[in-house]
Design a protein around this motif. Structure first.
Motif, PDB file in Angstrom:
ATOM      1  N   HIS A  53      20.914 -35.348  16.603  1.00 22.78           N
ATOM      2  CA  HIS A  53      21.592 -34.300  17.361  1.00 22.78           C
ATOM      3  C   HIS A  53      23.023 -34.727  17.653  1.00 22.78           C
ATOM      4  O   HIS A  53      23.404 -35.875  17.429  1.00 22.78           O
ATOM      5  CB  HIS A  53      20.846 -33.997  18.669  1.00 22.78           C
ATOM      6  CG  HIS A  53      21.051 -35.039  19.731  1.00 22.78           C
ATOM      7  ND1 HIS A  53      20.401 -36.259  19.719  1.00 22.78           N
ATOM      8  CD2 HIS A  53      21.859 -35.054  20.821  1.00 22.78           C
ATOM      9  CE1 HIS A  53      20.777 -36.964  20.762  1.00 22.78           C
ATOM     10  NE2 HIS A  53      21.663 -36.259  21.451  1.00 22.78           N
ATOM     11  N   THR A  54      23.807 -33.775  18.162  1.00 19.95           N
ATOM     12  CA  THR A  54      25.198 -34.030  18.547  1.00 19.95           C
ATOM     13  C   THR A  54      25.358 -33.709  20.025  1.00 19.95           C
ATOM     14  O   THR A  54      24.759 -32.767  20.535  1.00 19.95           O
ATOM     15  CB  THR A  54      26.164 -33.155  17.719  1.00 19.95           C
ATOM     16  OG1 THR A  54      26.006 -33.473  16.334  1.00 19.95           O
ATOM     17  CG2 THR A  54      27.614 -33.393  18.123  1.00 19.95           C
ATOM     18  N   ALA A  55      26.154 -34.508  20.708  1.00 23.53           N
ATOM     19  CA  ALA A  55      26.445 -34.259  22.122  1.00 23.53           C
ATOM     20  C   ALA A  55      27.944 -34.345  22.342  1.00 23.53           C
ATOM     21  O   ALA A  55      28.634 -35.157  21.703  1.00 23.53           O
ATOM     22  CB  ALA A  55      25.711 -35.261  23.008  1.00 23.53           C
ATOM     23  N   CYS A  78      27.343 -32.081  27.194  1.00 17.09           N
ATOM     24  CA  CYS A  78      26.777 -30.865  26.611  1.00 17.09           C
ATOM     25  C   CYS A  78      26.057 -31.221  25.322  1.00 17.09           C
ATOM     26  O   CYS A  78      26.660 -31.813  24.410  1.00 17.09           O
ATOM     27  CB  CYS A  78      27.888 -29.847  26.343  1.00 17.09           C
ATOM     28  SG  CYS A  78      27.309 -28.297  25.590  1.00 17.09           S
ATOM     29  N   THR A  79      24.779 -30.890  25.245  1.00 20.59           N
ATOM     30  CA  THR A  79      23.994 -31.159  24.042  1.00 20.59           C
ATOM     31  C   THR A  79      24.121 -29.990  23.074  1.00 20.59           C
ATOM     32  O   THR A  79      23.839 -28.842  23.441  1.00 20.59           O
ATOM     33  CB  THR A  79      22.517 -31.386  24.393  1.00 20.59           C
ATOM     34  OG1 THR A  79      22.402 -32.502  25.276  1.00 20.59           O
ATOM     35  CG2 THR A  79      21.698 -31.653  23.128  1.00 20.59           C
ATOM     36  N   GLN A  81      23.097 -27.532  20.307  1.00 23.33           N
ATOM     37  CA  GLN A  81      21.806 -27.032  19.827  1.00 23.33           C
ATOM     38  C   GLN A  81      21.660 -27.278  18.328  1.00 23.33           C
ATOM     39  O   GLN A  81      22.607 -27.131  17.566  1.00 23.33           O
ATOM     40  CB  GLN A  81      21.677 -25.531  20.119  1.00 23.33           C
ATOM     41  CG  GLN A  81      21.639 -25.197  21.604  1.00 23.33           C
ATOM     42  CD  GLN A  81      20.464 -25.847  22.301  1.00 23.33           C
ATOM     43  OE1 GLN A  81      19.318 -25.756  21.854  1.00 23.33           O
ATOM     44  NE2 GLN A  81      20.744 -26.533  23.400  1.00 23.33           N
ATOM     45  N   CYS A 102      29.339 -25.699  22.954  1.00 24.23           N
ATOM     46  CA  CYS A 102      29.786 -26.800  23.822  1.00 24.23           C
ATOM     47  C   CYS A 102      31.308 -26.790  23.984  1.00 24.23           C
ATOM     48  O   CYS A 102      31.823 -27.125  25.063  1.00 24.23           O
ATOM     49  CB  CYS A 102      29.319 -28.139  23.261  1.00 24.23           C
ATOM     50  SG  CYS A 102      27.555 -28.474  23.583  1.00 24.23           S
ATOM     51  N   ASP A 362      26.216 -40.990  31.157  1.00 28.45           N
ATOM     52  CA  ASP A 362      25.338 -41.289  30.025  1.00 28.45           C
ATOM     53  C   ASP A 362      25.799 -42.558  29.329  1.00 28.45           C
ATOM     54  O   ASP A 362      26.992 -42.723  29.047  1.00 28.45           O
ATOM     55  CB  ASP A 362      25.357 -40.122  29.033  1.00 28.45           C
ATOM     56  CG  ASP A 362      24.648 -38.899  29.593  1.00 28.45           C
ATOM     57  OD1 ASP A 362      25.203 -38.280  30.508  1.00 28.45           O
ATOM     58  OD2 ASP A 362      23.558 -38.563  29.115  1.00 28.45           O
TER      59      ASP A 362
END
Length: 427
Positions: A53-55, A78-79, A81, A102, A362
């Motif tokens: 995934h990308t954040a 922000c994750t 989708q 995002c 994070d």
């Protein structure tokens, strides 16, 4: 007689006004200092484009910085989708489109006047590293699309790049130490392959190319990359562990040399250790992030890897099952790396802490990346104004009011004096 008295009073009032004015001037000028206004907040954004995934992380820091490095905190995360951008190798435009939600959110957080000066980066890790090795053209197309999307927003985009494994680890080390104050094809032919790390009863069809260098399921020596293979889980923990261990060379160290694996020097470990990112997410899923003893960790992973696929789906009804089948292989890999690679044992296992966040930030490579990059952003000197001690300023305001009152009374007295002068002339 009355005229004489008025003249004397006016002279007295003028004298008082002059003295008060001089006192006010002295109070205003005495001990005036340069006062620095609070530094304005600056922003930066980093896309962490991982394999699954990308954040997007939005960071902020005071513009005056400290020792050339921004005191960076996390404003928002922000994750994105959907899967990682490398998953869009055959449809790169979707990789770019996946980032828009995002980016839209970021534009609501960063003040409009500061958006165009907000440095923005995209760093890709394992998924894009593998894609570049397999097909550099497709990797370039994915980067072109994500860059095109980001450039449609009013930010200072400074490029997308693939981080090396060393960079990813180094920036992660910076992050944790900073925060502790110490990143449908047609089925032409089919062949069944067993997967010891997947749960019994799990089955999926993949191309032979997707099994390239898979430690648990090596692709056939002679194969068509487009061939469809059916992978079936066997839920065999011992075989899974054996397959994972083949990734490491634990015998490459000389007799008199300390190393972890693959002949790389490793000093003896001491102090506290922090496991984050993928380490945390995998062990959190298995409920192993609360300081459980190593014996419990081993037993939990062993039991999980032996579960049937139907049973596994029933005990995890609320989670996204897209990668559920991979937790056995991932947890076995992590345990192998920590025990046989980094040489943790029953006595030192308790020194490892699993964290997703530290100080509400994070933990990953992206903050370390941002910290490093803020060194290249010019120092912005804070605005200055003239200031004075509060007590002296209060005294200056008081004497100013007194001066104004005296001037007002003087004006009234002069008015009366003129009236009396006119009255005496008429007489």
């Amino acid at each position: 007689m009355l005229k004489h008295l008025l003249g004397r009073d006016i002279r007295s009032l003028l004298a008082v006004a002059a003295a008060s004015g001089i006192a006010t001037l002295i109070l205003i000028l005495v001990q005036v200092k340069d006062v620095y206004l609070p530094a304005r907040t600056k922003y930066g954004m980093v896309f962490d484009a991982g394999s699954s995934h990308t954040a997007l992380y939005i960071y902020q820091w005071p513009a005056d910085k400290e020792n050339g490095t921004g005191i960076v905190s996390q404003a928002e995360a922000c994750t994105v989708q959907g899967p990682g951008i490398s998953s869009y190798a055959d449809n790169p435009t979707r990789a770019g489109a996946s980032l828009t939600a995002c980016l839209d959110k970021a534009m609501t957080i960063i003040p409009v006047k500061q958006q165009r000066e907000t440095p923005t980066y995209l760093g890709a890790t394992a998924g894009m590293r593998l894609l570049r090795e397999q097909n550099s053209t497709k990797a370039d197309l994915v980067f072109a699309e994500v860059s095109k999307t980001i450039q449609q927003y009013p930010v200072d985009f400074r490029g997308a790049r693939i981080l090396t494994g060393n960079e990813e680890g180094s920036f992660g080390w910076i992050t944790i130490n900073y925060l502790l104050e110490t990143l449908i094809k047609e089925n032409l032919t089919s062949q069944q392959i067993s997967h010891p790390c997947y749960p019994k009863g799990y089955e999926e069809n993949v191309t032979a190319a997707a099994l390239y260098d898979n430690p648990c399921v090596p692709a056939p020596v002679a194969h068509d990359p487009s061939q469809i293979l059916t992978v079936r889980g066997t839920g065999a923990p011992a075989e899974c562990r054996s397959a994972i261990q083949k990734l490491f060379n634990f015998t490459a160290c000389g007799a008199n040399r300390t190393c972890g694996f693959n002949g790389v020097y490793q000093p003896p470990g001491h102090g506290q250790f922090f496991a984050f990112s993928g380490f945390y997410s995998v062990f959190h899923f298995l409920n192993l992030t609360s300081g459980q003893p190593l014996s419990n960790v081993n037993a939990t992973i062993e039991q999980f890897c032996a579960k049937d696929w139907k049973e596994l789906k029933m005990v995890s009804p609320g989670m996204n099952k897209t990668r559920l089948q991979d937790y056995c292989a991932a947890s076995t890999y992590i345990l192998t790396l920590l025990l046989q690679g980094y040489k943790f044992d029953n006595q030192t296992w308790s020194k490892i802490q699993f964290h997703r966040q530290v100080a509400a930030v994070d933990v990953g490579w992206s903050l370390g990346y941002m910290l490093n990059l803020t060194n290249t952003i010019p120092l912005e000197a804070p605005d200055q104004v003239k200031g004075q001690r509060p007590d002296l300023w209060a005294a200056a305001v008081l004497t100013t009011c007194l001066t104004l009152a005296v001037i007002l009374w003087t004006g009234l007295a002069l008015g009366y004096q003129r009236r009396f002068a006119t009255y005496e002339t008429m007489l």
